[in-house]
Design a protein around this motif. Structure first.
Motif, mmCIF file in Angstrom:
data_model
loop_
_atom_site.group_PDB
_atom_site.id
_atom_site.type_symbol
_atom_site.label_atom_id
_atom_site.label_comp_id
_atom_site.label_asym_id
_atom_site.label_seq_id
_atom_site.Cartn_x
_atom_site.Cartn_y
_atom_site.Cartn_z
ATOM 1 N N TRP A 48 0.092 -1.135 -0.196
ATOM 2 C CA TRP A 48 -0.657 -0.441 0.351
ATOM 3 C C TRP A 48 0.759 1.422 0.033
ATOM 4 N N VAL A 49 2.185 1.612 0.303
ATOM 5 C CA VAL A 49 2.540 2.535 0.668
ATOM 6 C C VAL A 49 3.670 2.630 -0.804
ATOM 7 N N GLN A 52 0.523 3.748 -2.450
ATOM 8 C CA GLN A 52 -0.012 5.139 -2.093
ATOM 9 C C GLN A 52 -1.400 4.472 -2.558
ATOM 10 N N SER A 53 -2.020 3.481 -2.807
ATOM 11 C CA SER A 53 -3.249 2.821 -2.247
ATOM 12 C C SER A 53 -3.101 1.969 -1.639
ATOM 13 N N SER A 54 -4.553 1.278 -1.529
ATOM 14 C CA SER A 54 -4.846 -0.064 -0.867
ATOM 15 C C SER A 54 -6.574 -0.644 -1.651
ATOM 16 N N ALA A 101 -4.206 1.853 8.590
ATOM 17 C CA ALA A 101 -3.290 1.694 7.377
ATOM 18 C C ALA A 101 -4.251 1.716 5.763
ATOM 19 N N TYR A 105 -4.624 4.691 3.122
ATOM 20 C CA TYR A 105 -4.452 4.261 1.902
ATOM 21 C C TYR A 105 -5.563 4.173 0.695
ATOM 22 N N ARG A 106 -6.507 4.510 1.543
ATOM 23 C CA ARG A 106 -7.868 4.017 0.881
ATOM 24 C C ARG A 106 -8.313 5.177 0.330
ATOM 25 N N THR A 107 -8.969 5.862 -1.903
ATOM 26 C CA THR A 107 -9.468 6.467 -1.710
ATOM 27 C C THR A 107 -10.679 7.117 -1.591
ATOM 28 N N ARG A 109 -12.775 6.350 1.122
ATOM 29 C CA ARG A 109 -12.525 6.390 2.762
ATOM 30 C C ARG A 109 -13.737 6.532 3.501
#
Length: 238
Positions: A48-49, A52-54, A101, A105-107, A109
């Motif tokens: 995710w890091v 930059q997205s989960s 976390a 990193y959720r768009t 959320r």
């Protein structure tokens, strides 16, 4: 067995450990596998890091893990099992970190935050009700709820299997937690038999079978979708 902290020595600890060596080695193996299982989603956090997205990962397994561990923590307090209390405390702490976390990193959320807020409120009310029960009733009620929650959580496995079959890929859940869960459930089954706990045994046997079915999907489908090579057409001169 009570331990007098004033008379603890290395030789006495060694004697206690070797008094039932097979069981002690099994408990050591169980603890190591449990810590590895609980920590394994760190690879997902790293992904995710990096991205930059989960968004590619489903939150369902992480949410189920938090709920289940919180319930088993309360049950282990009724059992007065120090080993389980320490293990489940570590599990709840780490799984809360993974959920935070995941949300960070959720768009999109907001929906996930509302869901987690509702779950937190419901769990607080449940624990408040449990605290008002006597020890025996509280233990039985919590055991049933914890066992039922773990069995319900294991039903995510058929959903993930269906998702893998329909997408012809299993890139939405990491391999390591699935493997560690399967091995850990085997340890948990033996431990449940050792302490003669029906609720733990029932939940772990069912989860062992469900997770084993999900694990088999990694031998059938790839863990990454094939990238399509879109070649631009070569212009031709007429």
């Amino acid at each position: 067995m009570e331990l007098d902290l004033g008379t603890v020595s290395a030789s006495r600890l060694f004697a206690m450990y070797t008094s039932n060596l097979v069981w002690s080695l099994f408990l050591t193996s169980t603890a190591l596998h449990a810590v590895a299982l609980i920590t394994s989603p760190v690879q997902a956090v790293y992904k995710w890091v990096r991205r930059q997205s989960s968004d590619s990962d489903t939150p369902i397994p992480y949410i189920c893990a938090v709920i289940g561990s919180a319930l088993w923590l309360r049950y282990s307090i009724f059992l007065r099992d120090t080993k389980l209390i320490l293990l489940q405390t570590y599990a709840v702490s780490m799984q809360l970190f993974f959920v935070v976390a995941l949300i960070f990193y959720r768009t999109k959320r907001r929906k996930l935050i509302r869901l987690m807020t509702g779950i937190a409120a419901a769990m607080s009310l449940l624990f408040l009700y449990i605290d008002n029960l006597n020890d025996e009733d509280g233990k039985e009620f919590t055991g049933r709820i914890a066992s039922g929650a773990q069995i319900a959580g294991s039903l995510v496995c058929p959903y993930l299997i269906y998702k893998a079959i329909t997408s012809k890929c299993i890139d939405f859940v990491p391999l390591a937690p699935v493997v560690f869960t399967w091995v850990m459930e085997l340890h948990a089954i033996v431990y449940s038999i050792g302490i003669d706990d029906f609720y733990m045994l029932l939940a772990n046997v069912i989860f062992f079978c469900m997770d084993g079915s999900l694990l088999s999907m990694f031998f059938v489908y790839p863990t990454e979708k094939k990238k399509k090579n879109l070649k631009s057409p070569i212009p031709t001169v007429m």
